[in-house]
Motif scaffolding. Sequence first.
Motif, mmCIF file in Angstrom:
data_model
loop_
_atom_site.group_PDB
_atom_site.id
_atom_site.type_symbol
_atom_site.label_atom_id
_atom_site.label_comp_id
_atom_site.label_asym_id
_atom_site.label_seq_id
_atom_site.Cartn_x
_atom_site.Cartn_y
_atom_site.Cartn_z
ATOM 1 N N SER A 1 0.842 -1.190 0.000
ATOM 2 C CA SER A 1 0.000 0.000 0.000
ATOM 3 C C SER A 1 0.879 1.243 0.000
ATOM 4 O O SER A 1 1.943 1.248 0.620
ATOM 5 C CB SER A 1 -0.911 0.026 1.233
ATOM 6 O OG SER A 1 -1.636 1.248 1.311
ATOM 7 N N ASP A 2 0.427 2.286 -0.690
ATOM 8 C CA ASP A 2 1.163 3.548 -0.657
ATOM 9 C C ASP A 2 0.445 4.588 0.186
ATOM 10 O O ASP A 2 0.767 5.771 0.161
ATOM 11 C CB ASP A 2 1.420 4.082 -2.071
ATOM 12 C CG ASP A 2 0.144 4.396 -2.838
ATOM 13 O OD1 ASP A 2 -0.961 4.120 -2.324
ATOM 14 O OD2 ASP A 2 0.240 4.912 -3.974
ATOM 15 N N GLU A 3 -0.548 4.128 0.953
ATOM 16 C CA GLU A 3 -1.253 5.045 1.856
ATOM 17 C C GLU A 3 -1.772 4.247 3.037
ATOM 18 O O GLU A 3 -2.879 3.704 3.000
ATOM 19 C CB GLU A 3 -2.405 5.747 1.131
ATOM 20 C CG GLU A 3 -3.020 6.870 1.941
ATOM 21 C CD GLU A 3 -4.044 7.677 1.163
ATOM 22 O OE1 GLU A 3 -4.994 8.164 1.787
ATOM 23 O OE2 GLU A 3 -3.893 7.806 -0.069
ATOM 24 N N ALA A 4 -0.965 4.168 4.084
ATOM 25 C CA ALA A 4 -1.314 3.364 5.253
ATOM 26 C C ALA A 4 -1.115 4.162 6.527
ATOM 27 O O ALA A 4 -0.280 5.074 6.587
ATOM 28 C CB ALA A 4 -0.466 2.089 5.298
ATOM 29 N N ALA A 5 -1.897 3.824 7.539
ATOM 30 C CA ALA A 5 -1.712 4.373 8.887
ATOM 31 C C ALA A 5 -1.205 3.243 9.771
ATOM 32 O O ALA A 5 -1.841 2.187 9.859
ATOM 33 C CB ALA A 5 -3.017 4.928 9.429
ATOM 34 N N VAL A 6 -0.068 3.464 10.430
ATOM 35 C CA VAL A 6 0.628 2.402 11.155
ATOM 36 C C VAL A 6 0.855 2.829 12.606
ATOM 37 O O VAL A 6 1.770 3.607 12.899
ATOM 38 C CB VAL A 6 1.972 2.090 10.463
ATOM 39 C CG1 VAL A 6 2.771 1.085 11.266
ATOM 40 C CG2 VAL A 6 1.743 1.579 9.049
ATOM 41 N N PRO A 7 0.024 2.347 13.552
ATOM 42 C CA PRO A 7 0.248 2.670 14.971
ATOM 43 C C PRO A 7 1.303 1.740 15.573
ATOM 44 O O PRO A 7 1.216 0.523 15.425
ATOM 45 C CB PRO A 7 -1.127 2.422 15.604
ATOM 46 C CG PRO A 7 -1.761 1.378 14.736
ATOM 47 C CD PRO A 7 -1.217 1.574 13.343
ATOM 48 N N TYR A 8 2.303 2.293 16.240
ATOM 49 C CA TYR A 8 3.353 1.478 16.835
ATOM 50 C C TYR A 8 2.822 0.744 18.071
ATOM 51 O O TYR A 8 1.927 1.225 18.771
ATOM 52 C CB TYR A 8 4.552 2.337 17.218
ATOM 53 C CG TYR A 8 5.319 2.903 16.045
ATOM 54 C CD1 TYR A 8 4.961 2.609 14.726
ATOM 55 C CD2 TYR A 8 6.406 3.742 16.235
ATOM 56 C CE1 TYR A 8 5.659 3.126 13.647
ATOM 57 C CE2 TYR A 8 7.117 4.274 15.161
ATOM 58 C CZ TYR A 8 6.735 3.965 13.871
ATOM 59 O OH TYR A 8 7.428 4.479 12.805
ATOM 60 N N THR A 9 3.382 -0.424 18.340
ATOM 61 C CA THR A 9 2.864 -1.288 19.405
ATOM 62 C C THR A 9 2.928 -0.661 20.786
ATOM 63 O O THR A 9 2.133 -0.988 21.659
ATOM 64 C CB THR A 9 3.624 -2.621 19.445
ATOM 65 O OG1 THR A 9 5.033 -2.350 19.498
ATOM 66 C CG2 THR A 9 3.329 -3.473 18.232
ATOM 67 N N ASP A 10 3.891 0.238 21.012
ATOM 68 C CA ASP A 10 3.998 0.847 22.339
ATOM 69 C C ASP A 10 3.065 2.045 22.499
ATOM 70 O O ASP A 10 3.109 2.739 23.509
ATOM 71 C CB ASP A 10 5.442 1.254 22.634
ATOM 72 C CG ASP A 10 6.019 2.201 21.578
ATOM 73 O OD1 ASP A 10 5.258 2.650 20.689
ATOM 74 O OD2 ASP A 10 7.228 2.488 21.641
#
Length: 286
Positions: A214-223
Amino acid sequence: SLQELTQVQDQLTSEITGRSSLGRHITESSLTPQYNAVTVALDTTVPSAQVAQLSARYGSRVRIIRTSQGWVPQSSRDIESGPIHGGIYVSSALGNCTFGSGDFLNGAGQHYSITAGHCRGSNFYQGKNQAGPFVGQDHGNHYVSGGSSNCDCMGVGPLAADKVATGVLVNNNALFHYTHTAGKSEQEPGTPICMSGAVEYETYGHILCGVVVSDEAAVPYTDATFTLIDATTTNISGTFAGDSGAPYGNGGAFIGIHAALNPDLGETALTKAYNVAAALGGNFQY
């Protein structure tokens, strides 16, 4: 339509960054036109009622998958002398990461190296475990604890003249030169892509390659400290802690720098190179 999917992606990104009751269970939301849907990865603790509500709200415009693990930032080729190239170690008192570029020119005419913002620290050194020479301090870090940004990035410098260099060290320490900063059309889903991390190279002896998911993603970090928005994701897996900041590219196109790995999905996420340039107010030199 793509416009409808983009609207759905924007709404889900707001759920993630706003830490809503649903957003806290979303481990990734990404625009995936190859499926004619927005792919939503949910953790295993999400209540079934919320899954049903998500399906009812968006219907076929969302593709729901489950994942037991989230996105892990990976704070790391050990070359302790000479010019700085993308793909080699950078370290601070907080750990090891990887340089993405050794020549970023800011608006004031100063040269900086680039790495991931979550690598943090104050004084940075060439090589792992602070074994090499001092190269500079953090500059313009856009990793904001508890916040969100399209750039998990920072500059390190300003660099001394003998440290400034273009190029990326790849297989067998061969020097490869990108020719330009990739635009959005050069990282669409299905685009071939390779990355060169310091730890990854030490482990495998070669770079890792795959394709853009994907070239448009929202990625929340695990911490839960940060969400990378407008991320590009790939199906590359097998990166390591210490690869953060590593360069990604396709041919002469410099696509971005490594941000995080989701081992359950078998995907990596990166900050787009043009978002780095905009955030830090300058341009990569080639």
